[in-house]
Design a protein around this motif. Sequence first.
Motif, short mmCIF file in Angstrom:
data_model
loop_
_atom_site.label_atom_id
_atom_site.label_comp_id
_atom_site.label_asym_id
_atom_site.label_seq_id
_atom_site.Cartn_x
_atom_site.Cartn_y
_atom_site.Cartn_z
N MET A 367 0.83 -1.21 0.00
CA MET A 367 0.00 0.00 0.00
C MET A 367 0.86 1.26 0.00
O MET A 367 0.56 2.22 -0.72
N GLU A 370 2.18 1.65 -3.47
CA GLU A 370 1.16 2.06 -4.42
C GLU A 370 0.73 3.50 -4.19
O GLU A 370 0.35 4.20 -5.14
N SER A 371 0.75 3.96 -2.94
CA SER A 371 0.29 5.32 -2.65
C SER A 371 1.23 6.38 -3.18
O SER A 371 0.90 7.57 -3.15
N PHE A 374 -0.48 8.37 -5.76
CA PHE A 374 -1.41 9.35 -5.20
C PHE A 374 -0.69 10.59 -4.71
O PHE A 374 -1.10 11.72 -4.99
N PHE A 375 0.41 10.42 -3.99
CA PHE A 375 1.09 11.56 -3.41
C PHE A 375 1.77 12.42 -4.47
O PHE A 375 1.88 13.65 -4.31
N LEU A 449 -6.90 6.67 -4.51
CA LEU A 449 -6.13 6.06 -3.43
C LEU A 449 -6.84 4.84 -2.86
O LEU A 449 -6.23 3.80 -2.61
N TYR A 453 -5.43 1.01 -2.82
CA TYR A 453 -5.34 0.23 -1.59
C TYR A 453 -6.16 -1.06 -1.70
O TYR A 453 -5.72 -2.13 -1.24
#
Length: 628
Positions: A367, A370-371, A374-375, A449, A453
């Motif tokens: 996670m 993968e995030s 998003f960031f 996001l 997740y």
Amino acid sequence: MVSWKGLFSWDGRDRHHLHDEIQALLPTRRDDVPPSAIPAKEVTKVALRLKYQIEQVIPCELPEDRVEQAHSPIITQCVIDTAKEAGGKENSACVVYCLLVVKKWFKLQAVKELWDADLHNVRALACEIIAKHLIETEEDMDYLMEDVLLKRYSIVIDNEDTVPANAIERAVDLHALHVIGSSGYQKCIGYLWRGWLVQDDDDSARFVHYNNKGNTNYWVHCDPDRMRVPMYQNAVQVLVSVIYLALYTGAINTINPTGDVDVIEVLLYVFTFGFICDELAKLWKVGRYYIGFWNVFNSTLYAILTVSFVTRMIALAHPLDTKERRHYNELSYNFLAFSAPLFWGRLLLYLDNFRFFGAMLVVLKVMMRESAIFFILLFVICVGFLQAFIGLDQVDNNLTAVGFISKAMLNAIMTSPDFDGFENFGHPFGLILYYIYTFVIMVILLNILIALYNSAYEDITDNATDEYMALFAQKTMQFVRAPDENVFIAPFNLIELFFLILPLEWWMNSKTYARLNDHIMAFIYAPLLLFTAGLETRAAHRVKTNVKRGAEDDDVIEEWEQMESSIDFEGDGWAKKVESTKPNVEFDTATKEIIELREEVRALKDLVEMLVERKVNGNDKGNGKDDS
């Protein structure tokens, strides 16, 4: 403090695309690594033969389930036998290692040739499946563990031999779940974890069986060298972490208003200093590849505690009952209290031996990875809107609301937007922009996001057992890959650093220094050694019993096996009855009927040919009578 003899560095050519190959495994410098068991050129030839075979076996893109199913029509027994012959009789031990190398090549090729990525990924999967079959069908367990899985091999890249590694390490680096999940691999990991397979003192390139695993003498097992066993090192780390948490709990619940440092706080900061030295030593030896999620997590905790310690020392530098002393003392405790979630979260690192926590830690790691998408998107969008809001605020040459803007934008990210006050930002532009920003953040990015997740969670939980075994194998190899002749686990590394290495190691005779280290380790770990010696003695009795009855060393008689020897399935006819009724799982119903039809057609064909032959022979005899 960790000694890095016998570790393995990571080849820089592979680092760009295979993130699973640079997990938290500890490399080292090339000159510390033993040579390859087989010449690197010969190993490379075997790998190239296997690559050619896989390319011919899978010439086009195929569904992955056709390759990995139990009785695959692609990875047949003939294919597996051919792969086993790639190294011949002399180099057959390196075939599994070479299959993992070929898997890496196909993974790299999939990144470089995106148009054929699916094809190369299927070929990489085929390498895993074949390697798994070779491991599980090997009957000689000593040969499998010592030669196939634990001997180290190199290949040739750019006319240079790569750093030797073994199949156990390579499978962990490549996250090869099918190989890691094979029975022989897990048996080898179990032996390494319990210390039944250890590195040979005379030849660090070899792993040998622990000679005293069947010795029932209690005092034989009270050996400080047994602290190199991964299971015992892990136990010490867990124990130290619990003590560390207890010290923190005692320190945070016994505040000293005068700012004096008590014994509990001294021990807390000593432990912290030991952990910091351990992290710095590993970072210096390993380099930037050592940096991972848990390293950053722990380093953050240690940094906060360091700030707390520094502010406490500043407070002590001021006279008693002064305003400055009280201020810095309160600030020190505030930093100490601020680190509480990190202290308790740190325990998760040592709970991965339990299957549930292990799988969840894998989910958490994926996670976090993968995030990153998003960031990155969040950063770009926030910078753009922040610049717009600041521009609207300074239209009147008076920049006054930067704090309000930043707080409102952060609130929107936390799903609590604040629309009040944006009417004054170049009405109506400020309010419209904030509505757009809130929509983009709360509706688009946060849902992205959540989707990321959810995808990571499903991918891991659908394969939770193999992921847990991979995590356990990685944990074991962290200890095995970093064998320390003198195991001083933090904070005991401070004893080694300040009382052994700095004052003695540079001038003392190596044998005398080693003997001194053994005595000090025996003193430090005496309570644990007395306990582990009892465990090993108990295990030795079981090993001895298994040897007498011709079973494996780690064999355990289960309840369904207790009366198995008293039943004769052949004699009572049960085996024959089962044989006549058991299904053929290698083929489905349609395939079996086609095979039966083929046999019937073949029999009919033979019958027709026989009748035709008789007729022809009869005609020949009749013609012969007429001629006469």
